[in-house]
Design a protein around this motif. Structure first.
Motif, short mmCIF file in Angstrom:
data_model
loop_
_atom_site.label_atom_id
_atom_site.label_comp_id
_atom_site.label_asym_id
_atom_site.label_seq_id
_atom_site.Cartn_x
_atom_site.Cartn_y
_atom_site.Cartn_z
N ALA A 1 5.52 -6.03 3.61
CA ALA A 1 5.12 -4.68 3.20
C ALA A 1 5.58 -4.41 1.77
O ALA A 1 4.85 -3.80 0.98
N GLU A 2 6.78 -4.87 1.44
CA GLU A 2 7.27 -4.68 0.06
C GLU A 2 6.43 -5.48 -0.93
O GLU A 2 6.14 -5.04 -2.03
N LEU A 3 6.04 -6.65 -0.48
CA LEU A 3 5.17 -7.49 -1.32
C LEU A 3 3.85 -6.77 -1.60
O LEU A 3 3.38 -6.71 -2.74
N ILE A 4 3.29 -6.23 -0.53
CA ILE A 4 1.99 -5.56 -0.65
C ILE A 4 2.09 -4.36 -1.58
O ILE A 4 1.16 -4.05 -2.32
N ALA A 5 3.25 -3.69 -1.56
CA ALA A 5 3.40 -2.47 -2.36
C ALA A 5 3.87 -2.75 -3.78
O ALA A 5 4.00 -1.82 -4.58
N SER A 6 4.11 -3.98 -4.14
CA SER A 6 4.76 -4.29 -5.42
C SER A 6 3.77 -4.29 -6.58
O SER A 6 2.80 -5.05 -6.60
N PRO A 7 4.02 -3.47 -7.59
CA PRO A 7 3.16 -3.47 -8.78
C PRO A 7 3.24 -4.81 -9.53
O PRO A 7 2.25 -5.25 -10.11
N VAL A 8 4.41 -5.43 -9.50
CA VAL A 8 4.56 -6.73 -10.17
C VAL A 8 3.62 -7.75 -9.55
O VAL A 8 2.93 -8.52 -10.25
N ILE A 9 3.59 -7.76 -8.24
CA ILE A 9 2.71 -8.70 -7.55
C ILE A 9 1.25 -8.32 -7.78
O ILE A 9 0.41 -9.17 -8.05
N ALA A 10 0.97 -7.04 -7.71
CA ALA A 10 -0.42 -6.59 -7.87
C ALA A 10 -0.98 -7.02 -9.22
O ALA A 10 -2.13 -7.44 -9.32
N SER A 11 -0.15 -6.95 -10.24
CA SER A 11 -0.71 -7.28 -11.55
C SER A 11 -0.63 -8.76 -11.87
O SER A 11 -1.38 -9.24 -12.71
N ASN A 12 0.23 -9.50 -11.22
CA ASN A 12 0.37 -10.92 -11.56
C ASN A 12 -0.16 -11.89 -10.52
O ASN A 12 -0.68 -12.94 -10.86
N LEU A 13 0.02 -11.54 -9.24
CA LEU A 13 -0.35 -12.49 -8.18
C LEU A 13 -1.04 -11.75 -7.02
O LEU A 13 -0.56 -11.76 -5.89
N PRO A 14 -2.17 -11.14 -7.31
CA PRO A 14 -2.81 -10.34 -6.24
C PRO A 14 -3.18 -11.17 -5.01
O PRO A 14 -3.33 -10.61 -3.92
N ILE A 15 -3.30 -12.47 -5.16
CA ILE A 15 -3.62 -13.30 -3.98
C ILE A 15 -2.54 -13.18 -2.92
O ILE A 15 -2.80 -13.31 -1.72
N LEU A 16 -1.32 -12.90 -3.35
CA LEU A 16 -0.23 -12.72 -2.37
C LEU A 16 -0.49 -11.49 -1.51
O LEU A 16 -0.22 -11.49 -0.31
N ILE A 17 -1.02 -10.47 -2.14
CA ILE A 17 -1.28 -9.24 -1.37
C ILE A 17 -2.46 -9.47 -0.42
O ILE A 17 -2.41 -9.09 0.76
N GLU A 18 -3.49 -10.12 -0.94
CA GLU A 18 -4.64 -10.42 -0.07
C GLU A 18 -4.19 -11.21 1.16
O GLU A 18 -4.63 -10.96 2.29
N THR A 19 -3.31 -12.14 0.93
CA THR A 19 -2.83 -12.98 2.04
C THR A 19 -1.94 -12.17 2.98
O THR A 19 -2.11 -12.22 4.20
N ALA A 20 -0.99 -11.45 2.40
CA ALA A 20 -0.04 -10.70 3.24
C ALA A 20 -0.77 -9.71 4.14
O ALA A 20 -0.37 -9.49 5.28
N MET A 21 -1.85 -9.12 3.62
CA MET A 21 -2.61 -8.16 4.43
C MET A 21 -3.24 -8.81 5.66
O MET A 21 -3.63 -8.12 6.60
N LEU A 22 -3.37 -10.13 5.62
CA LEU A 22 -3.99 -10.83 6.75
C LEU A 22 -2.94 -11.38 7.73
O LEU A 22 -3.26 -12.05 8.69
N ILE A 23 -1.68 -11.10 7.43
CA ILE A 23 -0.61 -11.59 8.30
C ILE A 23 -0.30 -10.53 9.36
O ILE A 23 -0.06 -9.36 9.03
N ALA A 24 -0.31 -10.93 10.59
CA ALA A 24 0.16 -10.11 11.71
C ALA A 24 -0.43 -8.70 11.65
O ALA A 24 -1.64 -8.54 11.49
N ASP A 25 0.42 -7.68 11.78
CA ASP A 25 -0.06 -6.31 11.85
C ASP A 25 0.91 -5.42 11.08
O ASP A 25 1.94 -5.90 10.60
N PRO A 26 0.60 -4.13 10.94
CA PRO A 26 1.44 -3.29 10.07
C PRO A 26 2.92 -3.32 10.45
O PRO A 26 3.78 -3.44 9.57
#
Lengths: 287, 806, 166
Positions: A79-104
């Motif tokens: 969840a922290e990964l998904i919410a991270s501006p650093v990740i959003a601007s540099n490695l958005p693939i991490l967010i796309e992947t994390a959103m597909l892991i398990a459930d909220p």
């Protein structure tokens, strides 16, 4: 479903945690989010005598940029990964992947470190880390070392992590500027492991693919870096024949189990389909 | 005092009677976490039971060593078959006329079968002790495939039945054979087939699945040795039956047993049967003199209690070239697992499978069902359906689609051509039922118009052409199903459970102030009985629903009833409610006549009281009558206002519906998307439309899961491979389609309020609808039938077979 | 094994206890604190019936040890209403929209929806479905749950233009 008994430790520093892990050796397990370990303990497939809770070690948490490297603390949650501006601007693939892991709920407590370190071939982050060329920083009694994600996985639940060692952070080099990216995952429902999934990073230069990296999830007993598949793309215009060659190369390295997600043949083919779709989306995203 | 001068509409609205969307009474406690489910019960000195289970599907139990477990501090007892034999409880009767081991007696017949029962001070110690029980097994050859059960050299499963050529339902043909059940005119059917211009034949397998309510099965048994009284709380869909069975098994007199079903976290058929956990908890409490709690975990629930279906139906239709169906023939191979513990009325080993002729006017038919044993868990329950009805509807609704392909007719048109017509009701079916009422064509046409069926077919044709041109990788399927359910079991002349007729009951007491309590023989598991029975009473009695308490589930207070399953609550207990209310109303009328000093024939009912005919200003409101019932009754009348009704229904009820599904299938992954699902239900008189819609949503979601992936699967070695919610498909909100609901109303002529029951229709009707949509997507490629479940890989396998994908 | 001292805030109340380290949080909440609103449905973190709000996160308490919650601020369904008994808008909306049937998933569902609306006060239906995808319901088919959460969100935002179902 009741776990066996254990002693509980809650160190405040990495050194303390490492000392405890060293002291108890294979009788100890580190726990962060616990959503892999606790079910195993409840099924009594795991019965550690000492549980070392990493939850209070602030140094293991957080996301930062260190020059051309993104550093993710091991107990950073999805969840922290998904919410991270650093990740959003540099490695958005991490967010796309994390959103597909398990459930909220599980993403609130499930950690990136736990996902990469426990060696479950069903986890999504390991293949992504291989695709991104990440390094894992491991700390043990004898000091710190770094192991490439591409060298870390030996077999299902067997990794380069030794007894007494702790994964402290993940270091991901910034991908080349303008990289396209995609993580495609086929699953039966929310919360399921992948039937097959593919991570793709690629860059276009003058209409030709100048860089590509590909890895596959849950189609072998480890995550699979599909180097030959990536090579098949580089230099091409991502035309059908190059993609066909990449898909064939990727399918060739799979060795999935037959399970409720489908027989091995199906899962191999789905790795190919996911790859094909990930390439298409990555291509669209490439600058 | 009620003022009957208030306009009629206002008085009606105040009642919140039948037809209104009354908000649920139950929700006040549930939304605040104040429900009271079995595992919430905490009694002084309560201890916990847990099972040692067999890892093997078929093995001889050579020895059981409980000494290490018994030596663990906090362990109070370990029960085995040997212990249970001392009280003659190592085996127990099943509802289907078979017997079942409570704890493994010499051998085990399915994986996770109960072998020993550990009782300890808390559930943690109990779990530790389970690990310490040493069981030595000798593995035996395993029989998983029901089609191999009756091969000459098939392993002998039930050694206890050796040499028994007669079972509970007639002759046994083989050592793994349970029963053969036949119905219909075999010769006439054969003749119809021999004369038919067109015939089709297909094996439709309805896979093994499981009701899987969110709350697992559980109980607390508490034996008071001084009073000689047993109290048993449990997740029971039929508490009175449990009381009777508990008395017969334990020899505790029935009046010394109190069974309580508190709030139940969903049932769907899972909680009808009697399970070893209940028996062991009772025995444990008798032995220890302390309350014993047992709660299944999810693995145990999915692998050991109450599977559903596993019906393999070879179905044939005979028809004219114009598409008039002239005959139906079906042979079923029924896999019952290691024991026949299916929960059907006693005389119906295949339930009401003979509803298979469905909504169609089929002149002749014949059905034969062979039940067999395999090394799988026992059960065969009605998972949100009346007994074996969903199987029958699936076979018929798939078969008529197959026939439509062969005739090159539209499947909806073929249905319209064969429907039983409104003027044919009451309709005697070829297999022995008398359908009460129906207007099938109206329902079907309404469904087709609402979804623009013709437009959908045109869109499908376009999409197929686009697929041919390589412009899409999706195929579009349109599923149609039209079902007739048979619910409300049932008339005691042919429906009983262990000899007790399947009536149901309601007892009403009206208090002097006009408030009331009604006690029922049924038990809600989420259906909202507290809300809806009060609505029936409100309309019948003119008392506001909010003034009426509904109480269920306590055998010490509730009248005897057969419980809630098979959509029987509204058809049977709902009728009892109306009949009991009418007894009260009749007495109320006499009191009113006395109050108003007129003859009772001079009174007419008006919403919430009586008026004198021709003198409408002279009234006696129900509230006034209730008060008078306690102080001003006519001479020679007993005071008070109470009634009880035990309602023995004259017939089943026959709800029906028309469902249409639009689905897109990705041929490269086999994944699907339900783009549209429309469900029209006719359940007769509608008591609470909000609750009906909720029931339909829930049943459709279950049907979706079953058709598209929910399966209890075994590998070739007999290991169950789907015993967690990772692998057993319960859809989340993301996978679940959006549901469109609709209705027509064709009241049941024999039911006091015309209601038919609805809870199970959507499961029954939707499974074939989804399956028909999948098959329809491939129909133009010559596909006649793809077996369920239609999960991604199985659909992909078909795409690959057809050369649609690599 | 030694018992461990834990201290936490549950529904605004400070509690302290000695627990065996292996005690699962859901058992601690249900059996020690006698808050039986949260339920146990699957025990493997799939169903969400045991969802609690812990330090501003929705957590499946069947897959957490009580000791891990040491120091935490926990809210259960029992703490959802205001002190004067006024129900949370979600509790009202679930009843009004028929968002529950057997009631077993409801405490976890409402607790999860509470956090969802804290983070996203105006979710689309699709976001609601994603947001509750860690909570299984066997009765409702979710449609009325989604409607209930939407209604609660509108009321909490004061933007309700909802025509309650007829």
């Amino acid at each position: 479903m009741i776990p066996g008994s254990f002693d509980y430790h809650r160190p405040k520093t990495v050194d303390e945690a490492v000392a405890l892990l060293g002291q108890y050796g294979e009788e100890a397990r580190a726990i962060a989010g616990g959503h892999s370990l606790i079910p195993m303990m409840k099924l009594r497939l795991a019965a550690p005598e000492h549980l070392i809770d990493l939850g209070k070690i602030e140094a293991l948490r957080g996301i930062s940029r260190d020059g051309d490297t993104i550093v993710i603390g091991a107990t950073t949650t999805q969840a922290e990964l998904i919410a991270s501006p650093v990740i959003a601007s540099n490695l958005p693939i991490l967010i796309e992947t994390a959103m597909l892991i398990a459930d909220p709920q599980i993403r609130y407590v499930g950690t990136v470190g736990g996902n990469v370190a426990n060696g479950d071939p069903g986890n999504d982050m390991p293949a992504l880390m291989q695709c991104l060329g990440a390094d894992y920083v491991l700390k043990g009694a004898s000091g710190e070392r770094s192991v490439a994600a591409r060298d870390f996985y030996e077999a299902a639940y067997f990794t380069a992590l030794e007894d007494g060692e702790l994964l402290t952070s993940i270091r991901i080099p910034l991908p080349p500027a303008g990289c396209g990216w995609a993580y495609e995952k086929l699953k039966r429902k929310v919360g399921d492991y992948a039937t097959a999934a593919a991570a793709v990073m690629l860059k276009l230069h003058g209409g030709a693919c100048s860089f590509a990296s590909i890895a596959l999830t849950n189609v072998g007993d480890t995550p699979l870096l599909a180097a030959e598949a990536a090579e098949a793309l580089v230099g091409s215009s991502l035309d059908k024949s190059a993609i066909d060659a990449a898909v064939a190369a990727a399918e060739a390295i799979t060795n999935p189990a037959s399970d409720g997600r489908g027989p091995a043949e199906y899962r191999t083919r789905m790795a190919g389909v996911m790859l094909r779709r990930a390439i298409a989306r990555a291509k669209n995203r490439a600058a | 005092m009620n003022d009957m001068t208030v306009p009629r509409e206002e008085r009606e609205a105040k009642l919140e009677g039948m037809g209104c969307k009354r908000k649920r009474v139950e929700d006040v406690r549930f939304t605040q976490g104040k429900g009271n489910y079995v595992d919430d019960i905490k009694l002084k000195d309560m201890v916990f039971g847990d099972f040692v289970r067999s890892p093997y599907p078929h093995a001889r139990v050579k020895s059981i060593d409980t000494s290490a477990a018994e030596a663990l501090p906090g362990v109070l007892a370990v029960l085995t078959a040997e212990t249970l034999k001392t009280v003659n409880l190592a085996w127990m009767p099943t509802l289907a006329g078979d017997v079942q081991m409570v704890l493994a007696d010499g051998k085990v017949l399915f994986q996770n079968q109960e072998v020993a029962f550990v009782i300890a001070e808390d559930r943690y110690i109990a779990a530790d002790a389970v690990d310490l029980v040493e069981v030595e097994y000798e593995e035996l050859p395993v029989l998983v495939d029901p089609f191999k059960a009756m091969e000459p050299d098939a392993p002998v499963l039930r050694e206890d039945l050796e040499g028994k050529t007669e079972g509970a339902h007639g002759a046994r043909k083989h050592h793994n054979h349970i029963f053969e059940w036949t119905v219909g005119d075999s010769e006439a059917t054969d003749l119809a087939f021999s004369k038919a211009e067109v015939t089709v034949k297909e094996l439709f397998s309805y896979h093994r699945c499981h009701p899987c309510p969110l709350e697992t099965c559980a109980c607390v048994a508490s034996m008071d040795k001084i009073k000689g009284e047993l109290t048993l709380w449990g997740t029971f869909q039929a508490p009175h039956v449990v009381r009777t069975v508990a008395s017969l098994l334990s020899t505790i007199p029935e009046h010394k047993i109190r069974v309580i079903s508190p709030d139940i976290g969903g049932g769907f058929g899972n909680k009808v049967g009697v399970y070893p956990g209940y028996v062991c908890s009772i025995v444990g409490s008798i032995v220890l003199g302390r309350p014993v709690k047992w709660v299944e975990d999810r693995i145990e629930n999915l692998s050991a209690t109450a599977f559903a279906r596993d019906y393999h139906m070879t179905t044939e239709l005979a028809a004219t070239a114009e598409g008039k169906i002239t005959g139906l023939r079906c042979h079923v191979l029924a896999d019952h697992g290691g024991f026949d513990a299916c929960a059907d009325p006693s005389k119906w080993p295949a339930g009401f499978f003979n509803i298979i002729t469905g909504s169609y006017d089929i002149p002749t038919a014949h059905v034969a069902v062979d039940g067999v044993y395999t090394n799988k868990a026992p059960g065969g329950v009605a998972y949100r359906c009346s007994f074996r009805v969903t199987e029958a509807v699936y076979a018929m609704e798939r078969a008529i689609d197959v026939l439509a392909r062969k005739l090159n007719m539209d499947p909806a048109e073929l249905r319209l051509k064969n429907f039983i017509r409104p003027e044919q009701f009451p309709y005697p079916s070829a297999l022995g039922w008398e359908y009460d009422s129906g207007d099938y064509e109206t329902a079907m046409r309404k469904a087709m118009e609402t979804v623009d069926y013709a437009g959908l077919r045109a869109e499908q044709a376009e999409k197929r052409a686009a697929f041919e041109r390589g412009e899409t990788r999706e195929l579009m399927g349109i599923g149609v199903s039209f079902f007739t359910e048979i619910v409300g079991a049932g008339p005691t002349r042919n429906c009983d459970i262990l000899g007790i007729g399947m009536f149901d009951s309601c007892e009403i007491r009206i208090h002097p102030t006009g408030a009331a309590i009604a006690r029922m023989g049924t038990i809600s598991q989420g259906q909202g009985h507290q809300t809806t029975y009060a609505q029936i009473l409100a309309t019948e009695l003119g008392i506001p629903a909010d003034m009426i308490d509904i109480e269920e589930g306590d055998t010490d207070t509730a009248p005897y009833g057969l419980g809630t399953y098979g959509s029987r609550s509204t058809p049977v207990a709902g009728a009892a409610t109306a009949m009991a209310a009418r007894k009260i109303k009749a007495k109320a009328q006499m009191i009113a006549a006395h109050m108003l000093e007129v003859h009772e024939d001079d009174l007419e009912w008006d919403v919430d009281g009586f008026r004198v005919k021709g003198l409408p200003e002279k009234t006696a409101s129900m509230k006034e009558i209730c008060w008078a019932a306690y102080n001003n009754v006519p001479p020679n009348m007993e005071p008070g206002l109470e009634a009880v009704s035990y309602y023995d229904p004259p017939n089943m009820t026959y709800p029906f519906g028309a469902y249409i599904c639009v689905m897109d299938i990705d041929v490269d992954t086999g994944a699907h998307k339900v783009r549209r699902f429309y469900a029209l239900d006719d359940c007769g008189t509608r008591i609470n439309p909000m609750i009906i819609e909720g029931q339909v949503h829930g049943g459709l979601t279950e049907g979706y899961a079953i058709a598209m992936g929910q399966e209890i699967a075994y590998d070739d070695m007999g290991n169950v491979t789907t015993a967690s919610l990772m692998d057993f498909f319960l859809p989340t909100a993301v996978e679940t389609p959006f549901w469109e609901t609709d209705w027509t109303v064709t009241p049941s002529p024999h039911h006091p309020i015309g209601a038919k029951g609805v809870g199970e229709s959507p499961n029954v009707g939707s499974v074939p609808c989804f399956s028909n949509a999948v098959n329809d997507a491939f129909a133009h490629l010559g596909v006649t039938h793809i077996q369920m479940p239609h999960d991604n890989w199985r659909i992909w396998r078909e795409c690959k077979r057809l050369g649609l994908t690599g | 094994m030694a018992k461990t001292h834990v201290k936490m805030t549950v529904n605004g109340k400070e509690i302290e206890a000695l627990v065996e380290p292996r005690t699962l949080l859901i058992h601690f909440i249900r059996e020690e604190l006698e808050l039986t609103g949260p339920h146990i449905g699957c025990e493997t973190s799939h169903c969400g019936a045991c969802t609690l709000d812990i330090d501003g996160k929705s957590v499946k308490s069947c897959t957490m040890f009580a000791v891990q919650a040491n120091g935490a601020d926990i809210r259960t369904i029992e703490g959802m209403a205001e002190a004067d008994g006024t129900l949370h808008p979600l509790q009202d909306a679930f009843r009004e929209m028929h968002g529950l049937q057997c009631g077993f998933c409801t405490p976890g569902m409402i607790t999860r929806a509470y956090r969802l609306l804290q983070e996203n006060p105006n979710p689309s239906d699709e976001e609601i479905r994603m947001g509750i995808s860690g909570n299984l319901c066997r009765c409702t088919g979710y449609q009325n749950i989604v409607a209930a959460i939407r209604l609660a969100a509108e009321r909490m935002n004061g933007t309700q233009n909802w025509e309650a179902a007829e």
